[in-house]
Motif scaffolding. Sequence first.
Motif, PDB file in Angstrom:
ATOM      1  N   ALA A 171       0.836  -1.507   0.065  1.00  0.00           N
ATOM      2  CA  ALA A 171      -0.099  -0.170   0.081  1.00  0.00           C
ATOM      3  C   ALA A 171       1.050   1.420   0.218  1.00  0.00           C
ATOM      4  O   ALA A 171       2.038   1.220   0.660  1.00  0.00           O
ATOM      5  CB  ALA A 171      -0.445   0.059   1.332  1.00  0.00           C
ATOM      6  N   ASP A 172       0.708   1.924  -1.034  1.00  0.00           N
ATOM      7  CA  ASP A 172       1.565   3.384  -0.877  1.00  0.00           C
ATOM      8  C   ASP A 172       0.890   4.727   0.499  1.00  0.00           C
ATOM      9  O   ASP A 172       1.487   5.107   0.902  1.00  0.00           O
ATOM     10  CB  ASP A 172       1.026   4.160  -2.570  1.00  0.00           C
ATOM     11  CG  ASP A 172       1.304   2.982  -3.131  1.00  0.00           C
ATOM     12  OD1 ASP A 172       2.989   2.942  -3.680  1.00  0.00           O
ATOM     13  OD2 ASP A 172       0.384   3.373  -4.341  1.00  0.00           O
ATOM     14  N   ALA A 173      -0.460   4.291   0.520  1.00  0.00           N
ATOM     15  CA  ALA A 173      -0.629   5.014   1.980  1.00  0.00           C
ATOM     16  C   ALA A 173      -2.382   3.936   2.159  1.00  0.00           C
ATOM     17  O   ALA A 173      -2.490   3.412   1.985  1.00  0.00           O
ATOM     18  CB  ALA A 173      -1.579   6.795   0.996  1.00  0.00           C
ATOM     19  N   VAL A 174      -1.889   4.437   3.761  1.00  0.00           N
ATOM     20  CA  VAL A 174      -3.197   3.749   4.970  1.00  0.00           C
ATOM     21  C   VAL A 174      -4.045   5.291   5.314  1.00  0.00           C
ATOM     22  O   VAL A 174      -3.734   6.124   6.408  1.00  0.00           O
ATOM     23  CB  VAL A 174      -2.415   3.233   5.489  1.00  0.00           C
ATOM     24  CG1 VAL A 174      -3.392   2.614   6.713  1.00  0.00           C
ATOM     25  CG2 VAL A 174      -1.725   2.485   5.339  1.00  0.00           C
ATOM     26  N   VAL A 175      -5.112   4.586   5.225  1.00  0.00           N
ATOM     27  CA  VAL A 175      -5.809   5.380   5.711  1.00  0.00           C
ATOM     28  C   VAL A 175      -7.488   5.359   6.844  1.00  0.00           C
ATOM     29  O   VAL A 175      -6.880   4.072   6.485  1.00  0.00           O
ATOM     30  CB  VAL A 175      -6.846   6.618   4.633  1.00  0.00           C
ATOM     31  CG1 VAL A 175      -5.602   7.377   4.459  1.00  0.00           C
ATOM     32  CG2 VAL A 175      -7.634   5.780   4.292  1.00  0.00           C
ATOM     33  N   THR A 176      -7.814   5.749   7.845  1.00  0.00           N
ATOM     34  CA  THR A 176      -8.776   4.841   8.777  1.00  0.00           C
ATOM     35  C   THR A 176     -10.244   5.376   8.797  1.00  0.00           C
ATOM     36  O   THR A 176      -9.958   6.391   7.795  1.00  0.00           O
ATOM     37  CB  THR A 176      -8.522   5.260  10.725  1.00  0.00           C
ATOM     38  OG1 THR A 176      -8.209   6.622  10.735  1.00  0.00           O
ATOM     39  CG2 THR A 176      -6.959   3.975  10.327  1.00  0.00           C
ATOM     40  N   TYR A 177     -11.114   4.690   8.741  1.00  0.00           N
ATOM     41  CA  TYR A 177     -12.040   5.001   8.916  1.00  0.00           C
ATOM     42  C   TYR A 177     -12.546   6.491   8.911  1.00  0.00           C
ATOM     43  O   TYR A 177     -13.882   7.170   8.531  1.00  0.00           O
ATOM     44  CB  TYR A 177     -13.171   3.906   8.705  1.00  0.00           C
ATOM     45  CG  TYR A 177     -13.272   2.597   8.400  1.00  0.00           C
ATOM     46  CD1 TYR A 177     -12.454   2.254   7.162  1.00  0.00           C
ATOM     47  CD2 TYR A 177     -13.044   1.269   9.379  1.00  0.00           C
ATOM     48  CE1 TYR A 177     -12.218   1.189   6.493  1.00  0.00           C
ATOM     49  CE2 TYR A 177     -12.606   0.136   8.040  1.00  0.00           C
ATOM     50  CZ  TYR A 177     -12.601  -0.110   6.269  1.00  0.00           C
ATOM     51  OH  TYR A 177     -12.086  -1.002   6.165  1.00  0.00           O
ATOM     52  N   ASP A 178     -12.227   6.606   9.887  1.00  0.00           N
ATOM     53  CA  ASP A 178     -13.094   7.934  10.608  1.00  0.00           C
ATOM     54  C   ASP A 178     -11.691   9.106  10.179  1.00  0.00           C
ATOM     55  O   ASP A 178     -11.888  10.423  10.821  1.00  0.00           O
ATOM     56  CB  ASP A 178     -12.374   8.099  12.406  1.00  0.00           C
ATOM     57  CG  ASP A 178     -11.684   7.828  12.711  1.00  0.00           C
ATOM     58  OD1 ASP A 178     -10.508   7.759  12.642  1.00  0.00           O
ATOM     59  OD2 ASP A 178     -11.438   7.117  14.142  1.00  0.00           O
ATOM     60  N   GLU A 179     -11.135   9.022   9.370  1.00  0.00           N
ATOM     61  CA  GLU A 179     -10.237  10.342   8.662  1.00  0.00           C
ATOM     62  C   GLU A 179     -10.399  10.539   7.407  1.00  0.00           C
ATOM     63  O   GLU A 179     -10.578   9.579   6.553  1.00  0.00           O
ATOM     64  CB  GLU A 179      -8.376  10.010   9.275  1.00  0.00           C
ATOM     65  CG  GLU A 179      -8.168   9.113   8.321  1.00  0.00           C
ATOM     66  CD  GLU A 179      -6.894   8.928   8.670  1.00  0.00           C
ATOM     67  OE1 GLU A 179      -5.890   9.363   9.624  1.00  0.00           O
ATOM     68  OE2 GLU A 179      -6.015   7.519   8.778  1.00  0.00           O
ATOM     69  N   PRO A 180     -10.103  11.535   6.621  1.00  0.00           N
ATOM     70  CA  PRO A 180     -10.121  11.918   5.631  1.00  0.00           C
ATOM     71  C   PRO A 180      -9.243  11.159   4.307  1.00  0.00           C
ATOM     72  O   PRO A 180      -8.132  10.702   5.100  1.00  0.00           O
ATOM     73  CB  PRO A 180      -9.137  13.825   4.851  1.00  0.00           C
ATOM     74  CG  PRO A 180      -9.995  13.967   6.777  1.00  0.00           C
ATOM     75  CD  PRO A 180      -9.521  13.008   7.175  1.00  0.00           C
ATOM     76  N   TRP A 181      -9.689  10.750   3.667  1.00  0.00           N
ATOM     77  CA  TRP A 181      -9.492   9.733   2.321  1.00  0.00           C
ATOM     78  C   TRP A 181      -8.821   9.957   1.573  1.00  0.00           C
ATOM     79  O   TRP A 181      -7.964  10.033   0.667  1.00  0.00           O
ATOM     80  CB  TRP A 181     -10.385   8.850   1.645  1.00  0.00           C
ATOM     81  CG  TRP A 181     -11.107   7.531   2.653  1.00  0.00           C
ATOM     82  CD1 TRP A 181     -10.482   7.537   3.718  1.00  0.00           C
ATOM     83  CD2 TRP A 181     -12.312   7.041   2.700  1.00  0.00           C
ATOM     84  NE1 TRP A 181     -11.355   6.215   4.915  1.00  0.00           N
ATOM     85  CE2 TRP A 181     -12.740   5.636   4.213  1.00  0.00           C
ATOM     86  CE3 TRP A 181     -12.994   6.319   1.490  1.00  0.00           C
ATOM     87  CZ2 TRP A 181     -12.795   5.020   3.971  1.00  0.00           C
ATOM     88  CZ3 TRP A 181     -13.555   5.611   2.144  1.00  0.00           C
ATOM     89  CH2 TRP A 181     -13.552   4.660   3.036  1.00  0.00           C
ATOM     90  N   GLY A 182      -8.779  11.278   1.668  1.00  0.00           N
ATOM     91  CA  GLY A 182      -7.514  12.315   0.141  1.00  0.00           C
ATOM     92  C   GLY A 182      -7.844  12.203  -0.983  1.00  0.00           C
ATOM     93  O   GLY A 182      -9.179  12.670  -1.403  1.00  0.00           O
TER      94      GLY A 182
END
Length: 297
Positions: A171-182
Amino acid sequence: MQFSSNPAIIETERPAPGPGQLLIRTELAGLGLGLVRMLKAGKLSELGGEMVGTVAAVGADLSPEWLGKRVGGVVFGEVYAEYVLAVPQLITEIPEGVDAADALVVVRGGLIAQGVLKTSRFAAGESVLITGAASGTGHLAVQLAKALGASRVIAAVSSSGKAEFLRECGADAVVTYDEPWGEPVDVVLDGVGGDLVQRGADALAPHGRLVAFSAGGGAVDAGSLLAGLKTVTGFSVGLLSRTRLDLLDSWRAELWELLAAGKLRPRHTVLPLERLGEGVALIESRRNLGRLVVRMA
């Protein structure tokens, strides 16, 4: 088997394969959220899922060439048994030299990951966001997207503690469900459902495509798709296993090639059957990384 934190083993007669059936001696079986829910509900006879084993007997109408083959695939009931009944349409022969646990992860999770990418009409150079990315299917979707030329793969998960695992998967980036996804992406593969289906649709760039493959349900406002010419598609291998076996066979062949080339690296935790309760606790707390595998022998 009766389920509790320490499952009890029950002796039963060995089943006999009927017409169109294979009898397989189970080596490994998978464990996922759907199975956990059925275990907790006491629906033991309905426990279908993926397994790996050796063909021990065949129905009268099937070729004896199946006997002794090492196979993997999906069965519809009592997957946590020494012997299970299966149909050839849902079973594939495992290439020589492939690790049993790797094979178990690939025969279902890999097939679904491959299928959702194909269904999304993904092309090299596009960006992909995957929800449930640390799951048995999700982590393979991350790897497949990278192997097939994604410009950027974003892994969406419930906890930031899974970030290192997913970066190791590519993965190039990892985000959580409660933060912006970019930035908007070309493709969203949703393995969670619920509110994340609409959020995934909102994350699409113009002409973007979302493929939903979770049993978690969810709804999308059709109006939110119009201006960007976005599309939402559902995916399951069930219909394809009845109508397009040739397509599934070609996908499996690609998966075995990617595995042999080291471009697909299944991640799994293997537990003996007597520790099934530990696996259930891991899944219920969403702490599992990759696929949980139960060793039957």
